[in-house]
Design an enzyme around this catalytic site. Structure first.
Site, PDB file in Angstrom:
ATOM      1  N   PHE A  11       0.685  -2.042   0.450  1.00 19.03           N
ATOM      2  CA  PHE A  11       0.140   0.274  -0.283  1.00 19.03           C
ATOM      3  C   PHE A  11       0.817   1.297  -0.065  1.00 19.03           C
ATOM      4  O   PHE A  11      -0.145   2.513   0.217  1.00 19.03           O
ATOM      5  CB  PHE A  11      -0.461  -0.122   1.244  1.00 19.03           C
ATOM      6  CG  PHE A  11      -0.164  -0.200   2.924  1.00 19.03           C
ATOM      7  CD1 PHE A  11       0.201   0.870   3.415  1.00 19.03           C
ATOM      8  CD2 PHE A  11      -0.002  -1.313   3.118  1.00 19.03           C
ATOM      9  CE1 PHE A  11       1.135   0.525   4.467  1.00 19.03           C
ATOM     10  CE2 PHE A  11       0.616  -1.797   4.874  1.00 19.03           C
ATOM     11  CZ  PHE A  11       0.716  -0.457   5.601  1.00 19.03           C
ATOM     12  N   ARG A  14      -2.420   7.331  20.980  1.00 21.07           N
ATOM     13  CA  ARG A  14      -2.999   6.019  20.449  1.00 21.07           C
ATOM     14  C   ARG A  14      -4.731   5.309  21.348  1.00 21.07           C
ATOM     15  O   ARG A  14      -5.182   5.123  20.188  1.00 21.07           O
ATOM     16  CB  ARG A  14      -1.746   4.955  20.727  1.00 21.07           C
ATOM     17  CG  ARG A  14      -1.051   5.402  20.365  1.00 21.07           C
ATOM     18  CD  ARG A  14      -0.371   5.029  18.247  1.00 21.07           C
ATOM     19  NE  ARG A  14      -0.954   4.378  17.916  1.00 21.07           N
ATOM     20  CZ  ARG A  14      -0.680   3.901  16.374  1.00 21.07           C
ATOM     21  NH1 ARG A  14      -0.130   5.122  15.818  1.00 21.07           N
ATOM     22  NH2 ARG A  14      -0.914   2.166  16.181  1.00 21.07           N
ATOM     23  N   THR A  36      -5.827   0.922  14.029  1.00 25.31           N
ATOM     24  CA  THR A  36      -5.589   1.459  12.355  1.00 25.31           C
ATOM     25  C   THR A  36      -6.322   0.703  11.009  1.00 25.31           C
ATOM     26  O   THR A  36      -6.642   2.306  10.158  1.00 25.31           O
ATOM     27  CB  THR A  36      -3.949   0.407  11.895  1.00 25.31           C
ATOM     28  OG1 THR A  36      -2.791   0.601  12.621  1.00 25.31           O
ATOM     29  CG2 THR A  36      -3.404   1.183  10.279  1.00 25.31           C
ATOM     30  N   ASN A  47      -7.857   7.326   7.122  1.00 27.83           N
ATOM     31  CA  ASN A  47      -8.579   6.632   8.414  1.00 27.83           C
ATOM     32  C   ASN A  47      -8.129   8.201   9.292  1.00 27.83           C
ATOM     33  O   ASN A  47      -7.397   7.695  10.901  1.00 27.83           O
ATOM     34  CB  ASN A  47      -7.460   5.152   9.181  1.00 27.83           C
ATOM     35  CG  ASN A  47      -5.856   5.832   9.457  1.00 27.83           C
ATOM     36  OD1 ASN A  47      -5.439   6.441   8.782  1.00 27.83           O
ATOM     37  ND2 ASN A  47      -5.648   4.510   9.615  1.00 27.83           N
ATOM     38  N   HIS A  49      -2.968  10.149  11.642  1.00 27.63           N
ATOM     39  CA  HIS A  49      -1.776   9.914  12.411  1.00 27.63           C
ATOM     40  C   HIS A  49      -1.759  10.381  13.998  1.00 27.63           C
ATOM     41  O   HIS A  49      -1.847  11.307  14.068  1.00 27.63           O
ATOM     42  CB  HIS A  49      -0.824  10.344  11.660  1.00 27.63           C
ATOM     43  CG  HIS A  49       0.380  10.024  11.790  1.00 27.63           C
ATOM     44  ND1 HIS A  49       1.264   8.879  11.873  1.00 27.63           N
ATOM     45  CD2 HIS A  49       1.769  10.508  12.752  1.00 27.63           C
ATOM     46  CE1 HIS A  49       2.475   8.406  12.039  1.00 27.63           C
ATOM     47  NE2 HIS A  49       2.782   9.364  12.693  1.00 27.63           N
TER      48      HIS A  49
HETATM   49  P1  GDP Z   1      -1.093   3.033  12.126  1.00 25.43           P
HETATM   50  O1  GDP Z   1       0.546   3.439  13.006  1.00 25.43           O
HETATM   51  O2  GDP Z   1      -1.685   3.273  13.055  1.00 25.43           O
HETATM   52  O3  GDP Z   1      -1.235   4.680  11.114  1.00 25.43           O
HETATM   53  O4  GDP Z   1      -0.434   1.976  11.102  1.00 25.43           O
HETATM   54  P2  GDP Z   1       0.953   1.577  10.734  1.00 25.43           P
HETATM   55  O5  GDP Z   1       2.254   2.404  11.483  1.00 25.43           O
HETATM   56  O6  GDP Z   1       1.066   0.170  10.651  1.00 25.43           O
HETATM   57  O7  GDP Z   1       0.412   1.925   8.904  1.00 25.43           O
HETATM   58  C1  GDP Z   1       0.456   3.795   8.823  1.00 25.43           C
HETATM   59  C2  GDP Z   1      -0.511   4.570   7.921  1.00 25.43           C
HETATM   60  O8  GDP Z   1      -0.640   2.990   6.267  1.00 25.43           O
HETATM   61  C3  GDP Z   1      -1.688   4.126   8.439  1.00 25.43           C
HETATM   62  O9  GDP Z   1      -2.162   4.649   9.261  1.00 25.43           O
HETATM   63  C4  GDP Z   1      -2.674   4.260   6.791  1.00 25.43           C
HETATM   64  O10 GDP Z   1      -3.272   5.186   6.797  1.00 25.43           O
HETATM   65  C5  GDP Z   1      -2.411   2.671   6.330  1.00 25.43           C
HETATM   66  N1  GDP Z   1      -2.316   1.504   5.866  1.00 25.43           N
HETATM   67  C6  GDP Z   1      -1.872   1.078   6.661  1.00 25.43           C
HETATM   68  N2  GDP Z   1      -2.383  -0.966   6.991  1.00 25.43           N
HETATM   69  C7  GDP Z   1      -2.548  -0.401   5.513  1.00 25.43           C
HETATM   70  C8  GDP Z   1      -2.910  -1.242   4.495  1.00 25.43           C
HETATM   71  O11 GDP Z   1      -3.003  -2.646   4.770  1.00 25.43           O
HETATM   72  N3  GDP Z   1      -3.951  -1.143   3.397  1.00 25.43           N
HETATM   73  C9  GDP Z   1      -3.611   0.337   3.080  1.00 25.43           C
HETATM   74  N4  GDP Z   1      -4.008   1.237   1.887  1.00 25.43           N
HETATM   75  N5  GDP Z   1      -2.719   1.000   4.028  1.00 25.43           N
HETATM   76  C10 GDP Z   1      -2.640   0.912   5.217  1.00 25.43           C
END
Ligand code: GDP
Length: 142
Positions: free
Chosen positions: A59, A87, A93, A114, A117
């Site tokens: 992604f 958080r 997420t 979402n 951040h």
């Molecule tokens: P966060 O710390 O909760 O923001 O999550 P992560 O660090 O795992 O991912 C960063 C950002 O990437 C997330 O806030 C989402 O915008 C995006 N993201 C995470 N997982 C996915 C996924 O499985 N698919 C897509 N399209 N975007 C994702």
């Protein structure tokens, strides 16, 4: 200061949907102080750098395109145990898994779009705050 700050981004989708006010309100009502804030638009390159840790993920391209698709609001938030507390406030997420009453449950459009951040560790909070803000752009209430 380390340990008491976290970085948030109100993402392009939430800005487009006019959720800046409601989200900042939830942040204030949860006891966070906003010690730096600005509205900017990231370039694709900047978004790529910010999310470099996800470079190998399927992604990554879509995420960095989305994050550079329009204005965002970036802010440094201060509270005791800020990273963990924030958080909790933003929720999971994936908004389908985010608890009721969390920012993502209320304002996210999808797992990618979402709404917000939040830094995932105290170490990253410091790195991310430095990524967006110079020292003179921060005000401390302390
Ligand atoms: P966060 O710390 O909760 O923001 O999550 P992560 O660090 O795992 O991912 C960063 C950002 O990437 C997330 O806030 C989402 O915008 C995006 N993201 C995470 N997982 C996915 C996924 O499985 N698919 C897509 N399209 N975007 C994702």
């Amino acid at each position: 200061m380390e340990g008491n700050i976290t970085l948030t981004i109100i993402k392009p989708g939430a800005v487009r949907n006019q959720y800046i006010g409601p989200i900042l309100n939830m942040i204030n009502e949860s006891g966070f102080k906003i010690i730096a804030i600005k509205m900017i638009k990231m370039s694709l390159e900047q978004a790529g750098k910010f999310y470099a840790v996800h470079r190998s993920k399927p992604f990554y391209e879509s995420l960095t395109e989305f994050m550079s698709s329009g204005p965002i609001v970036v802010a440094i938030l201060e509270k005791e145990n800020a990273v963990e507390e924030f958080r909790k406030l933003i929720g999971a997420t994936n908004p389908a898994e985010a608890e009721e009453g969390t920012i993502r449950h209320r304002y996210a459009e999808s797992i990618e779009r979402n709404a917000v951040h939040g830094s995932d560790s105290e170490e990253n909070a410091v790195i991310e705050c430095d990524f967006f803000f110079s020292k003179s752009e921060r005000l401390s209430y302390l």
